[in-house]
Write a protein that holds these residues in place. Structure first.
Motif, PDB file in Angstrom:
ATOM      1  N   HIS A 183      -4.450   8.729  -1.365  1.00 11.76           N
ATOM      2  CA  HIS A 183      -3.387   8.107  -0.554  1.00 11.76           C
ATOM      3  C   HIS A 183      -3.828   6.751   0.004  1.00 11.76           C
ATOM      4  CE1 HIS A 183       0.335   7.817   1.448  1.00 11.76           C
ATOM      5  NE2 HIS A 183      -0.100   8.108   2.657  1.00 11.76           N
ATOM      6  N   VAL A 184      -3.098   5.706  -0.374  1.00 16.08           N
ATOM      7  CA  VAL A 184      -3.469   4.331  -0.014  1.00 16.08           C
ATOM      8  C   VAL A 184      -3.594   4.148   1.507  1.00 16.08           C
ATOM      9  CG1 VAL A 184      -2.705   1.922  -0.121  1.00 16.08           C
ATOM     10  CG2 VAL A 184      -2.440   3.406  -2.124  1.00 16.08           C
ATOM     11  N   THR A 243      -4.998   4.919 -12.323  1.00 14.84           N
ATOM     12  CA  THR A 243      -3.767   4.431 -11.713  1.00 14.84           C
ATOM     13  C   THR A 243      -3.466   2.992 -12.113  1.00 14.84           C
ATOM     14  OG1 THR A 243      -2.800   3.851  -9.570  1.00 14.84           O
ATOM     15  CG2 THR A 243      -5.182   3.859  -9.682  1.00 14.84           C
ATOM     16  N   GLU A 253       3.010  13.341   2.231  1.00 14.50           N
ATOM     17  CA  GLU A 253       2.545  12.098   2.859  1.00 14.50           C
ATOM     18  C   GLU A 253       2.980  10.917   1.986  1.00 14.50           C
ATOM     19  OE1 GLU A 253      -1.790  11.936   2.752  1.00 14.50           O
ATOM     20  OE2 GLU A 253      -1.797  12.370   0.601  1.00 14.50           O
ATOM     21  N   ARG A 281       8.190   0.017  -7.028  1.00 11.15           N
ATOM     22  CA  ARG A 281       7.281   0.925  -7.723  1.00 11.15           C
ATOM     23  C   ARG A 281       7.981   1.411  -8.998  1.00 11.15           C
ATOM     24  NH1 ARG A 281       4.503  -1.282  -4.673  1.00 11.15           N
ATOM     25  NH2 ARG A 281       2.956  -0.483  -3.213  1.00 11.15           N
ATOM     26  N   TYR A 332       4.640  -2.895  -8.717  1.00 15.69           N
ATOM     27  CA  TYR A 332       3.915  -2.357  -9.870  1.00 15.69           C
ATOM     28  C   TYR A 332       4.927  -2.095 -10.984  1.00 15.69           C
ATOM     29  CZ  TYR A 332       0.527  -0.762  -6.264  1.00 15.69           C
ATOM     30  OH  TYR A 332      -0.350  -0.672  -5.223  1.00 15.69           O
TER      31      TYR A 332
HETATM   32  O1  DAU Z   1       0.957   3.481  -8.469  1.00 18.09           O
HETATM   33  C1  DAU Z   1       0.247   4.679  -8.537  1.00 18.09           C
HETATM   34  C2  DAU Z   1      -0.147   5.109  -7.142  1.00 18.09           C
HETATM   35  O2  DAU Z   1       1.041   5.553  -6.494  1.00 18.09           O
HETATM   36  C3  DAU Z   1      -1.191   6.212  -7.133  1.00 18.09           C
HETATM   37  O3  DAU Z   1      -2.375   5.723  -7.702  1.00 18.09           O
HETATM   38  C4  DAU Z   1      -1.461   6.682  -5.698  1.00 18.09           C
HETATM   39  O4  DAU Z   1      -2.363   7.776  -5.721  1.00 18.09           O
HETATM   40  C5  DAU Z   1      -0.161   7.117  -5.082  1.00 18.09           C
HETATM   41  O5  DAU Z   1      -0.361   7.477  -3.732  1.00 18.09           O
HETATM   42  C6  DAU Z   1       0.883   6.013  -5.174  1.00 18.09           C
HETATM   43  O6  DAU Z   1       0.546   4.903  -4.308  1.00 18.09           O
HETATM   44  P1  DAU Z   1       1.667   4.148  -3.439  1.00 18.09           P
HETATM   45  O7  DAU Z   1       1.010   3.503  -2.296  1.00 18.09           O
HETATM   46  O8  DAU Z   1       2.536   3.319  -4.305  1.00 18.09           O
HETATM   47  O9  DAU Z   1       2.550   5.435  -2.986  1.00 18.09           O
HETATM   48  P2  DAU Z   1       3.187   5.860  -1.591  1.00 18.09           P
HETATM   49  O10 DAU Z   1       4.038   7.055  -1.858  1.00 18.09           O
HETATM   50  O11 DAU Z   1       2.190   5.938  -0.494  1.00 18.09           O
HETATM   51  O12 DAU Z   1       4.147   4.627  -1.267  1.00 18.09           O
HETATM   52  C7  DAU Z   1       5.166   4.213  -2.175  1.00 18.09           C
HETATM   53  C8  DAU Z   1       5.825   2.977  -1.585  1.00 18.09           C
HETATM   54  O13 DAU Z   1       6.567   3.351  -0.421  1.00 18.09           O
HETATM   55  C9  DAU Z   1       4.852   1.914  -1.134  1.00 18.09           C
HETATM   56  O14 DAU Z   1       5.402   0.626  -1.390  1.00 18.09           O
HETATM   57  C10 DAU Z   1       4.719   2.141   0.369  1.00 18.09           C
HETATM   58  C11 DAU Z   1       6.095   2.658   0.745  1.00 18.09           C
HETATM   59  N1  DAU Z   1       6.130   3.623   1.869  1.00 18.09           N
HETATM   60  C12 DAU Z   1       5.302   4.705   1.813  1.00 18.09           C
HETATM   61  C13 DAU Z   1       5.313   5.631   2.835  1.00 18.09           C
HETATM   62  C14 DAU Z   1       4.387   6.835   2.798  1.00 18.09           C
HETATM   63  C15 DAU Z   1       7.023   3.449   2.912  1.00 18.09           C
HETATM   64  O15 DAU Z   1       7.801   2.459   2.932  1.00 18.09           O
HETATM   65  N2  DAU Z   1       7.041   4.368   3.922  1.00 18.09           N
HETATM   66  C16 DAU Z   1       6.211   5.456   3.928  1.00 18.09           C
HETATM   67  O16 DAU Z   1       6.263   6.255   4.905  1.00 18.09           O
END
Ligand code: DAU
Ligand code: NAD
Length: 372
Positions: free
Chosen positions: A90-91, A137, A201, A227, A315
């Protein structure tokens, strides 16, 4: 490889790992599958419930930071194939506590490679064939602007978060073991996954849980970040193709051809939840705190919050190589994959409540014998 394989799946109790174990044991029922997982906050044995009773399956509670448990498992099980998912993933966590990411993602990967070299290359009793598949990733490639072409396997590495940097380091280690020691390796770099058993999360399951429990839906920055979303089963099929048809030593990008702005994802999710409540009165009884249970719009929960530090803007994966060489093609589009995910979350309230408060551990000890 031909014949039954003895497959070590690291991180198999996590989101993608557990989906992969189910996928693989259904498709290759004679293969032995050994899951090695430390059961961090993100790893749940409940995710593997559907395979727990199979004779070909074994769970090892162990850490890839512990060379002894890796060596012992490889020796005892005569492992010839490793599929390496175990990671801190998780980033946001990597921004707050990068050290765990360096430990597991870099040192842990190196431990696995050292053990694989010992058992597969330096040993007199090495198996006839072996394969180390590394799951990585698209974040290793950095970020894209609006008009940039999607990431290909030739895109230079430019990781921006401690998570991405640790995954980039692990990719380089895997590559070096092929080049230097002749280890048979493949690597896949994949875009954002979603689907059943994803820890709440990450964006999609977090937003679903918050919407059902009447909590704010926090969108980072202005929500314009993009994404490329991939349903988890499509990722598992992609890994299968790379492992069985990919060139040894090669890297393949796996994506969903599904670029979405975060705010559009959140809005789509809000209207899908409103529609689900309108179609099924029982949901209002089950989730009384949801706005949709009170005749309000789920969208009323959306709020814009401070941006993630160093937040990558876009991405996008170019999966042409996997398509042309391996015949890879995702089967779910975002609408169908999202509906499957939402339905699963609506039907598995017990799972997400239990993994979030840690009580799944009691549930497992009631249902299964002690961990090995
Ligand atoms: O691209 C592949 C990657 O995708 C994987 O390598 C990682 O393990 C995986 O966690 C994921 O990373 P992201 O940072 O893209 O995923 P996340 O679900 O944390 O966030 C997706 C997008 O949504 C990112 O632009 C941040 C945003 N976000 C995330 C959260 C948790 C929000 O706006 N609000 C939030 O509460
Ligand atoms: P996850 O966080 O859901 O699961 C990680 C699993 O690894 C957990 O079961 C955890 O207990 C285990 N683990 C963590 N540290 C360990 C250690 N030291 N020893 C043994 N086990 C350990 O992760 P995920 O989303 O399923 O991701 C799996 C892999 O796929 C990761 O390598 C990740 O970088 C990669 N990936 C994820 C995505 C995504 O969108 N989720 C996209 C591309 C690549």
């Amino acid at each position: 490889m031909t014949g039954a394989r003895k497959v070590l799946v690291t991180g198999g109790a996590g989101f993608i790992g557990a989906n992969f174990v189910r996928y693989w044991s259904d498709k290759y029922p004679s293969d032995r599958i050994v899951v090695l997982d430390a059961l961090t906050y993100a790893g749940n044995r409940a995710n593997l419930e559907s395979v727990e009773d199979r004779d070909t399956y074994r769970f090892v509670h162990g850490n890839i930071l512990d060379p002894a448990v890796i060596g012992d498992t490889m020796q005892r099980e005569a492992i010839d194939t490793i599929v390496h998912f175990a990671a801190e993933s998780h980033v946001d966590r990597s921004i707050h506590e990068p050290d765990a990411f360096i430990q597991t993602n870099v040192i842990g990967t190196n431990n696995l490679l050292m053990a694989a070299r010992k058992h597969w290359i330096d040993s007199d009793s090495a198996p006839a064939n072996h394969l180390f598949h590394h799951v990585s990733t698209d974040e290793v490639y950095g970020t894209l602007g609006p008009g940039d072409p999607a990431f290909t396997e030739q895109t230079l590495y430019a990781p921006n978060s401690p998570y991405a940097a640790s995954k980039a380091a692990s990719d380089h280690l895997v590559r070096s073991y092929h080049h230097t020691f002749g280890m048979q390796v493949t690597t896949s770099n994949c875009s954002n996954n979603y689907g059943p058993y994803q820890f709440p999360e990450k964006l999609i399951p977090l937003m679903i849980v918050n919407a059902l429990t009447g909590k704010a839906l926090p969108v980072y920055g202005d929500g314009s970040n993009i994404r490329d979303w991939l349903y988890v089963d499509d990722h598992c099929r992609g890994i299968d193709l790379v492992m069985n048809k990919g060139r040894v030593g090669a890297t393949y990008n796996i994506g969903g051809n599904n670029e979405w702005r975060n705010i559009d994802i959140v809005n789509q999710l809000c209207s899908s939840i409103d529609a689900a409540f309108a179609a099924n009165e029982q949901l209002a009884v089950q989730f009384p705190q949801a706005p949709a249970a009170k005749g309000q719009k789920t969208e009323s929960l959306v709020c814009f919050v401070a941006d993630r530090l160093g937040h990558d803007w876009r991405y996008a994966i170019d999966a042409t190589l996997a398509e042309s060489e391996l015949g890879y093609k995702p089967e779910e589009d975002f609408e169908s994959g999202f509906q499957l995910t939402l339905n699963w979350m609506l039907q598995n309230e017990g799972w997400w409540r239990a993994v979030m408060d840690g009580s799944y551990r009691d549930w497992i000890s009631r249902n299964y014998s002690a961990e090995s």
